[in-house]
Design a protein around this motif. Structure first.
Motif, PDB file in Angstrom:
ATOM      1  N   LEU A  53       0.830  -1.207   0.000  1.00 50.44           N
ATOM      2  CA  LEU A  53       0.000   0.000   0.000  1.00 50.44           C
ATOM      3  C   LEU A  53       0.864   1.256   0.000  1.00 50.44           C
ATOM      4  N   SER A  54       0.384   2.291  -0.677  1.00 54.51           N
ATOM      5  CA  SER A  54       1.077   3.575  -0.664  1.00 54.51           C
ATOM      6  C   SER A  54       1.019   4.177   0.736  1.00 54.51           C
ATOM      7  N   ALA A  55       1.868   5.150   0.994  1.00 54.91           N
ATOM      8  CA  ALA A  55       1.881   5.834   2.298  1.00 54.91           C
ATOM      9  C   ALA A  55       0.520   6.460   2.589  1.00 54.91           C
ATOM     10  N   GLU A  56      -0.114   7.053   1.559  1.00 54.06           N
ATOM     11  CA  GLU A  56      -1.430   7.661   1.756  1.00 54.06           C
ATOM     12  C   GLU A  56      -2.483   6.612   2.094  1.00 54.06           C
ATOM     13  N   SER A  57      -2.462   5.490   1.382  1.00 56.29           N
ATOM     14  CA  SER A  57      -3.428   4.421   1.661  1.00 56.29           C
ATOM     15  C   SER A  57      -3.257   3.883   3.077  1.00 56.29           C
ATOM     16  N   LYS A  58      -2.028   3.723   3.514  1.00 57.62           N
ATOM     17  CA  LYS A  58      -1.776   3.274   4.886  1.00 57.62           C
ATOM     18  C   LYS A  58      -2.284   4.309   5.894  1.00 57.62           C
ATOM     19  N   SER A 104     -12.000  -6.291   3.341  1.00 52.64           N
ATOM     20  CA  SER A 104     -12.986  -5.579   4.150  1.00 52.64           C
ATOM     21  C   SER A 104     -13.116  -6.359   5.440  1.00 52.64           C
ATOM     22  N   ARG A 105     -13.357  -5.652   6.526  1.00 48.59           N
ATOM     23  CA  ARG A 105     -13.446  -6.337   7.807  1.00 48.59           C
ATOM     24  C   ARG A 105     -14.334  -5.572   8.766  1.00 48.59           C
ATOM     25  N   TYR A 106     -14.894  -6.300   9.718  1.00 50.61           N
ATOM     26  CA  TYR A 106     -15.571  -5.664  10.829  1.00 50.61           C
ATOM     27  C   TYR A 106     -15.171  -6.355  12.112  1.00 50.61           C
ATOM     28  N   SER A 107     -15.350  -5.628  13.195  1.00 53.02           N
ATOM     29  CA  SER A 107     -15.111  -6.149  14.535  1.00 53.02           C
ATOM     30  C   SER A 107     -16.207  -5.606  15.433  1.00 53.02           C
ATOM     31  N   ALA A 108     -16.789  -6.487  16.242  1.00 55.23           N
ATOM     32  CA  ALA A 108     -17.888  -6.084  17.121  1.00 55.23           C
ATOM     33  C   ALA A 108     -17.404  -5.087  18.163  1.00 55.23           C
ATOM     34  N   SER A 109     -18.283  -4.138  18.478  1.00 54.92           N
ATOM     35  CA  SER A 109     -18.006  -3.236  19.587  1.00 54.92           C
ATOM     36  C   SER A 109     -18.385  -3.970  20.870  1.00 54.92           C
ATOM     37  N   GLY A 110     -18.237  -3.323  21.989  1.00 55.51           N
ATOM     38  CA  GLY A 110     -18.470  -3.968  23.277  1.00 55.51           C
ATOM     39  C   GLY A 110     -19.849  -4.559  23.468  1.00 55.51           C
ATOM     40  N   ASP A 111     -20.867  -4.007  22.819  1.00 52.27           N
ATOM     41  CA  ASP A 111     -22.235  -4.484  23.057  1.00 52.27           C
ATOM     42  C   ASP A 111     -22.698  -5.544  22.053  1.00 52.27           C
ATOM     43  N   ASN A 112     -21.878  -5.889  21.087  1.00 52.12           N
ATOM     44  CA  ASN A 112     -22.217  -6.857  20.039  1.00 52.12           C
ATOM     45  C   ASN A 112     -23.454  -6.478  19.229  1.00 52.12           C
ATOM     46  N   GLN A 113     -23.890  -5.234  19.299  1.00 54.05           N
ATOM     47  CA  GLN A 113     -24.972  -4.723  18.468  1.00 54.05           C
ATOM     48  C   GLN A 113     -24.413  -3.844  17.343  1.00 54.05           C
ATOM     49  N   HIS A 114     -23.208  -3.331  17.555  1.00 55.70           N
ATOM     50  CA  HIS A 114     -22.543  -2.429  16.611  1.00 55.70           C
ATOM     51  C   HIS A 114     -21.214  -3.055  16.218  1.00 55.70           C
ATOM     52  N   CYS A 115     -20.808  -2.799  14.995  1.00 59.84           N
ATOM     53  CA  CYS A 115     -19.494  -3.277  14.566  1.00 59.84           C
ATOM     54  C   CYS A 115     -18.792  -2.175  13.789  1.00 59.84           C
ATOM     55  N   GLU A 116     -17.504  -2.088  14.014  1.00 57.46           N
ATOM     56  CA  GLU A 116     -16.679  -1.129  13.292  1.00 57.46           C
ATOM     57  C   GLU A 116     -16.140  -1.812  12.046  1.00 57.46           C
ATOM     58  N   VAL A 119     -12.396  -0.938   4.984  1.00 64.20           N
ATOM     59  CA  VAL A 119     -12.150  -1.551   3.676  1.00 64.20           C
ATOM     60  C   VAL A 119     -10.904  -0.902   3.092  1.00 64.20           C
ATOM     61  N   THR A 120     -10.086  -1.720   2.460  1.00 63.37           N
ATOM     62  CA  THR A 120      -8.870  -1.218   1.827  1.00 63.37           C
ATOM     63  C   THR A 120      -8.713  -1.934   0.496  1.00 63.37           C
ATOM     64  N   VAL A 121      -8.399  -1.168  -0.531  1.00 63.25           N
ATOM     65  CA  VAL A 121      -8.187  -1.713  -1.868  1.00 63.25           C
ATOM     66  C   VAL A 121      -6.789  -1.309  -2.316  1.00 63.25           C
ATOM     67  N   ALA A 122      -6.074  -2.241  -2.916  1.00 67.39           N
ATOM     68  CA  ALA A 122      -4.733  -1.960  -3.433  1.00 67.39           C
ATOM     69  C   ALA A 122      -4.785  -0.753  -4.361  1.00 67.39           C
ATOM     70  N   ASP A 123      -3.755   0.049  -4.296  1.00 67.87           N
ATOM     71  CA  ASP A 123      -3.737   1.289  -5.080  1.00 67.87           C
ATOM     72  C   ASP A 123      -3.974   1.035  -6.573  1.00 67.87           C
ATOM     73  N   ASP A 124      -3.423  -0.035  -7.120  1.00 65.96           N
ATOM     74  CA  ASP A 124      -3.575  -0.323  -8.550  1.00 65.96           C
ATOM     75  C   ASP A 124      -4.883  -1.035  -8.887  1.00 65.96           C
ATOM     76  N   TRP A 125      -5.747  -1.264  -7.899  1.00 63.75           N
ATOM     77  CA  TRP A 125      -7.041  -1.899  -8.139  1.00 63.75           C
ATOM     78  C   TRP A 125      -8.208  -0.978  -7.795  1.00 63.75           C
ATOM     79  N   ARG A 126      -7.932   0.282  -7.558  1.00 66.49           N
ATOM     80  CA  ARG A 126      -8.994   1.236  -7.225  1.00 66.49           C
ATOM     81  C   ARG A 126      -9.794   1.617  -8.465  1.00 66.49           C
ATOM     82  N   HIS A 127     -10.970   2.164  -8.220  1.00 65.38           N
ATOM     83  CA  HIS A 127     -11.865   2.683  -9.258  1.00 65.38           C
ATOM     84  C   HIS A 127     -12.371   1.581 -10.200  1.00 65.38           C
ATOM     85  N   ARG A 128     -12.526   0.383  -9.664  1.00 63.16           N
ATOM     86  CA  ARG A 128     -13.060  -0.740 -10.441  1.00 63.16           C
ATOM     87  C   ARG A 128     -14.323  -1.310  -9.789  1.00 63.16           C
TER      88      ARG A 128
END
Length: 188
Positions: A53-58, A104-116, A119-128
């Motif tokens: 990943l580019s510095a900006e993407s990171k 893409s990923r999610y992780s449950a918050s403390g109450d298991n009703q909400h998840c954070e 998503v990250t896409v490789a710089d050369d695979w964006r806009h597709r």
């Protein structure tokens, strides 16, 4: 909709049978990717993906500078339980070598009703359209797993995430604790 469950071999816990699911998706430019849940054996692919990943993407993905990924963090990313923590990877063959081009990923918050989510896409695979596909799979699983809301915290200047979140129906508001960040939320 209920999800069938199976025994997780490492932990002896019931987990959705997502580990074996996969989809071949056609992107906007006609290229194809395989999307599937992340697996522990994807550790090297995930590490190489982050390194490329580019510095900006990171900076946008980690909301700060990230040079090296610790082994513990890498283990956490690839060892998901498919319920409270979930991740999908997008894979392609690049000159005969399997390569991760998005996650893409999610992780449950403390109450298991909400998840954070993230998503990250490789710089050369964006806009597709890859970010949209990865997030749609993630949103579907979050709904099936009983979450009520998905959210992400992003840099306010991250226009690509703003556009993606808006397209997917997320609401956007400024983070009251950090003016340089926004919070995107989606009611599931």
């Amino acid at each position: 909709m209920s999800t069938p469950f199976t025994r997780h071999p490492a932990e002896g816990a019931d987990v959705p049978r997502l580990a074996g699911e996969h989809w071949i998706e056609t992107l906007n430019d006609g290229s194809h990717v395989l999307i599937r849940p992340i697996r522990p054996e994807d550790r090297a692919l995930e590490s190489e993906f982050i390194e490329r990943l580019s510095a900006e993407s990171k900076r946008f993905r980690f909301l700060g500078e990230m040079r090296d990924v610790s082994p513990a963090l890498l283990d956490q990313w690839v060892n998901v339980d498919y319920r409270t923590d979930m991740a999908f990877v997008a894979l392609v063959h690049d000159n005969g070598v399997l390569r991760e081009v998005g996650v893409s990923r999610y992780s449950a918050s403390g109450d298991n009703q909400h998840c954070e989510c993230a998503v990250t896409v490789a710089d050369d695979w964006r806009h597709r359209g890859l970010g949209v596909l990865l997030m749609r799979h993630l949103i579907d699983v979050a709904r099936r797993n009983g979450f009520h809301q998905m959210f992400s915290m992003d840099a306010a200047c991250n226009e690509a995430m703003r556009d993606l979140a808006s397209y997917l129906g997320f609401d956007r508001k400024r983070d009251p604790r950090d003016a340089a960040q926004v919070i995107h939320t989606l009611e599931l």
